[in-house]
Design an enzyme around this catalytic site. Structure first.
Site, mmCIF file in Angstrom:
data_model
loop_
_atom_site.group_PDB
_atom_site.id
_atom_site.type_symbol
_atom_site.label_atom_id
_atom_site.label_comp_id
_atom_site.label_asym_id
_atom_site.label_seq_id
_atom_site.Cartn_x
_atom_site.Cartn_y
_atom_site.Cartn_z
ATOM 1 N N HIS A 60 0.871 -1.303 0.188
ATOM 2 C CA HIS A 60 0.041 0.070 -0.127
ATOM 3 C C HIS A 60 0.799 1.316 -0.008
ATOM 4 C CE1 HIS A 60 -2.827 2.993 0.732
ATOM 5 N NE2 HIS A 60 -2.473 3.204 1.988
ATOM 6 N N HIS A 84 3.870 6.737 5.739
ATOM 7 C CA HIS A 84 2.512 7.629 6.241
ATOM 8 C C HIS A 84 1.761 6.770 7.222
ATOM 9 C CE1 HIS A 84 0.332 5.322 3.000
ATOM 10 N NE2 HIS A 84 -0.759 5.678 3.710
ATOM 11 N N GLU A 88 0.866 5.404 12.879
ATOM 12 C CA GLU A 88 -0.488 5.329 13.224
ATOM 13 C C GLU A 88 -0.507 3.933 13.489
ATOM 14 O OE1 GLU A 88 -4.431 5.466 14.155
ATOM 15 O OE2 GLU A 88 -2.833 7.259 13.545
ATOM 16 N N ASP A 89 -0.038 2.717 12.518
ATOM 17 C CA ASP A 89 0.038 1.366 12.670
ATOM 18 C C ASP A 89 0.772 0.620 13.496
ATOM 19 O OD1 ASP A 89 -2.360 1.808 11.385
ATOM 20 O OD2 ASP A 89 -1.760 1.410 9.374
ATOM 21 N N ASP A 151 -3.257 8.370 -1.391
ATOM 22 C CA ASP A 151 -3.687 7.408 -0.226
ATOM 23 C C ASP A 151 -5.201 6.866 -0.585
ATOM 24 O OD1 ASP A 151 -3.573 5.633 2.263
ATOM 25 O OD2 ASP A 151 -5.043 7.054 2.863
ATOM 26 N N ASP A 271 -22.030 14.097 -26.939
ATOM 27 C CA ASP A 271 -20.712 14.447 -27.155
ATOM 28 C C ASP A 271 -20.027 13.582 -26.072
ATOM 29 O OD1 ASP A 271 -22.118 15.429 -25.092
ATOM 30 O OD2 ASP A 271 -20.961 17.361 -24.962
#
Length: 713
Positions: A60, A84, A88-89, A151, A271
């Protein structure tokens, strides 16, 4: 900073190899080394983690960095993209990122981590608050939003593994928020892909039907389109232009929106094909335009010059719709190579071009002005829901372009008025505007502007915003500025009224308000949990706090209020402003016996003593105040009257004439007719009960009037 081993750097996935190959074309070797270190660190931090697709999690961040590499972003941004999710993880700290990769990378990772903690909820206020935080982060460093958009794009590409209800929720967010931001930042490829994916997961059945219909139409028209493409190329060669001509298909979401907005079937949206012409310089753009207008007849009203007047996101191009063979509309875009790069990369072109190009600098000036406007709107908005309401208006503009008296071009949303223009110039100009001159002629402030208008705003130092402006302004900036000004006035008036109410309550307890010490106020403010004395006084006026309760806490600290002595009356002058309201259920006017009810978040509401609302409130005596009219009141008040009249031609005209002769204005009128009689209800402006009596006497003299009286409830 500990360096990874060469073996670690070489142990990459095919996706990472592709990323390093892409960046090797424009980054220096030191930058690539930083990027490889970030990859190794991120891969180690995410070891053992997997996505819902079953792939190792590292795929990812590599994909996010790959999307940004297509925009040729710098190594700092790409490294932050790879890292990134680690804060957080994985529990790795911002400090550790800073020590290993530098402060700039750490700040970007921290900014994106805060955005990643945003989980949009179904509750509107939660969504609005999170959206506010997101735009605030973007305003500080736009690269945070570029990483977030990449992301979101990769998450949308892999959304198929999620539950259908989650797919729809995320797709809706994408269409409402992320795609418009990508468009506003000029990231056209990201914008269109987010829209297509959002459409696909929001309306999967409709998407499949349109895909099938589009393929069928493409097959039917392939030969015609091929002939048109060759004809365009040949025409440009004939006039000596070296141009790159490509055919492009209309995006499905734009076709769908056109079908919905104009209530058309797919077969009516002809169009669906367009052609892009890329030439070497600006003069060649106009030569190409003339050549193609000679090849196919242009459709009137379908030409836009975004070169002379660029879009707010920096986009430049000539757009024209031509009538091709077999009546097929053809949309043509003509631009230079540099314009094409900016159209593809938008604000990211800052990192792609380092030459100080004037067009790039102008693009970033506009972007910075927009982000500064976001912060101003944020500071003027009362809450996050209001901010979201204001900013969504500005994220979906159908733009017009108008001129200041000095010739400066301002972009405004379609439907914008002279008031919107005034606030676009400056908040102070908007707050003090009184009139406008459009193309040299006087015009009302509510006048809707058209592209090409030259607008001059007339101001007056004592002028202030009118609440009625909120009914017709079109920009979020104007709306938030007007509301902010009106709230400020209401707050000041509420503080004054609250002080009057509290002083009256203190006097009823036999305490002189002047004897309340600053320490008593500080303790009271702290105990109640408000920020200041003024906020407490405003709360009293708005009914959030009861004056009698606050007074007793000052007189007898620590005791509860069970009862209190009678209160002397509060004088109502009619000039208290928005802090005092006059009930529409009974329309009190000077001369009536009146009662004041404190309603939460509405302040003091004045009713007549015989109003049914007062009777229903008898159990809540603490919120009821004795009020009286002051002397020499010099303003009008609304009052309701009803009339039953013989249903004859011309009777309404005679009634309104008599009302005018009695020196009264009509605010509202309602009519109910049957065969023989009509019932009329009016809301009139009156000065007091004597003035109302004169009006009623004049109306009684009308022959057709059967019954007449004041509406009491």
């Amino acid at each position: 900073m500990s360096r990874p081993s060469l073996a670690d750097c070489e142990a990459t996935t095919p996706e990472a190899d592709l990323l390093f190959y892409k960046v090797s074309k424009y980054l220096k070797s030191d930058d690539i080394a930083l990027l490889k270190n970030a990859y190794v660190f991120s891969r180690g931090a995410h070891a053992g983690q997997f996505r819902k697709t079953g792939e190792p999690y590292i795929t990812h961040p590599v994909a996010v960095a790959g999307i940004l590499s297509e925009l040729h972003l710098d190594a700092v941004t790409l490294s932050a993209a790879l890292l990134h999710d680690v804060v957080e993880d994985t529990g790795i700290s911002k400090q550790e990122i800073s020590e290993r990769f530098g402060v700039s990378v750490a700040e970007l990772v921290d900014g994106v981590s805060k955005l990643d903690r945003i989980e949009f909820q179904t509750k509107a206020d939660m969504q609005a608050e999170n959206f506010r935080k997101m735009l605030l982060a973007m305003a500080q460093d736009v690269r945070v939003m570029l990483i977030k958009l990449a992301d979101r794009l990769h998450n949308m590409r892999t959304l198929g593994v999620m539950r259908p209800e989650k797919q729809r929720r995320i797709a809706k967010e994408t269409l409402e928020i992320y795609a418009p931001i990508a468009h506003r930042l000029g990231l056209e490829n990201v914008y269109h892909e987010l829209q297509e994916l959002g459409f696909c997961f929001s309306y999967p059945t409709r998407y499949k039907v349109l895909v099938k219909a589009s393929k069928a139409a493409r097959g039917n028209r392939r030969e015609v389109v091929g002939k048109i493409l060759e004809a365009i190329k040949q025409r440009l060669r004939d006039v000596g232009l070296d141009a790159v001509v490509t055919g492009r298909e209309k995006h499905l979401y734009s076709i769908y929106k056109k079908m919905v907005e104009k209530q058309l079937s797919f077969s009516d949206v002809l169009d669906i094909y367009g052609f892009r012409v890329v030439v070497k310089d600006v003069s060649s753009c106009y030569v190409a335009l003339g050549a193609l207008h000679g090849l196919y007849r242009p459709i009137p009203g379908k030409f836009k010059d975004y070169i002379a007047i660029p879009k707010a996101n920096g986009y430049q191009s000539l757009h024209s719709t031509l009538l091709g063979p077999y009546g097929l509309p053809i949309e043509i875009q003509i631009r230079t190579r540099d314009m094409h790069h900016i159209a593809e990369t938008g604000v990211a072109s800052h990192w792609l071009y380092k030459s100080g190009d004037a067009e790039i600098d102008d693009l970033h000036l506009k972007t910075n002005q927009w982000m500064k406007g976001l912060l101003e709107t944020l500071s003027d908005s009362f809450d996050s829901l209001e901010f979201l309401e204001h900013i969504k208006v500005d994220l979906f503009p159908g733009e017009i372009y108008v001129f200041t008296p000095q010739g400066k071009i301002l972009a405004l949303p379609r439907g914008a008025t002279a008031v919107d223009f005034a606030y676009a110039v400056h908040t102070d100009v908007g707050n003090c505007c009184v009139a406008a001159r459009i193309n040299g002629e006087n015009a009302p402030l509510r006048t809707r502007l058209k592209s090409g208008d030259r607008v001059e705003i007339v101001t007056a130092p004592a002028a202030k915003p009118n609440p009625a402006w909120l009914t017709y302004v079109a920009t979020g900036r104007a709306r938030s500025s007007i509301r902010h000004f009106l709230r400020t006035i209401q707050y000041d008036e509420s503080v004054k009224l609250g002080e009057r109410l509290l002083n009256q309550a203190l006097s009823s307890f036999g305490m002189d308000p002047e004897t309340v010490s600053s320490s008593q106020w500080e303790k009271l403010v702290r105990d109640i949990g408000v920020k200041s004395k003024d906020e407490l006084l405003a709360d009293i006026a708005l009914g959030k706090q009861l004056a009698a309760v606050i007074a007793k806490r000052l007189v007898m600290p620590g005791e509860s209020v069970s009862d209190h002595p009678g209160k002397s009356s509060i004088t109502i002058l009619g000039t208290e402003g928005m802090a005092v309201k006059f009930a529409k259920c009974c329309y009190p006017i000077p001369g009536d016996g009146i009662v004041g009810l404190i309603k939460k978040d509405r302040g003091l509401v004045i009713h007549t003593q015989d109003c049914s609302t007062v009777a229903k409130n008898h159990k809540n005596a603490d919120s009821q105040l004795d009020v009286v009219w002051g002397r020499d009141i010099n303003r009008s008040f609304p009052v309701g009257i009803f009339m039953v009249v013989v249903n004859k031609s011309g009777v309404l005209a005679r009634v309104t004439t008599e009302i005018a002769k009695a020196d009264s204005n009509i605010d509202d009128i309602a009519l109910e007719n049957d065969k023989d009689y009509a019932t009329m209800r009016f809301v009139l402006q009156t000065r007091d009960r004597r003035h109302l009596a004169r009006i009623l006497r004049r109306l009684k003299h009308i022959e057709e009037v059967v019954k007449l009286g004041r509406i009491r409830h």
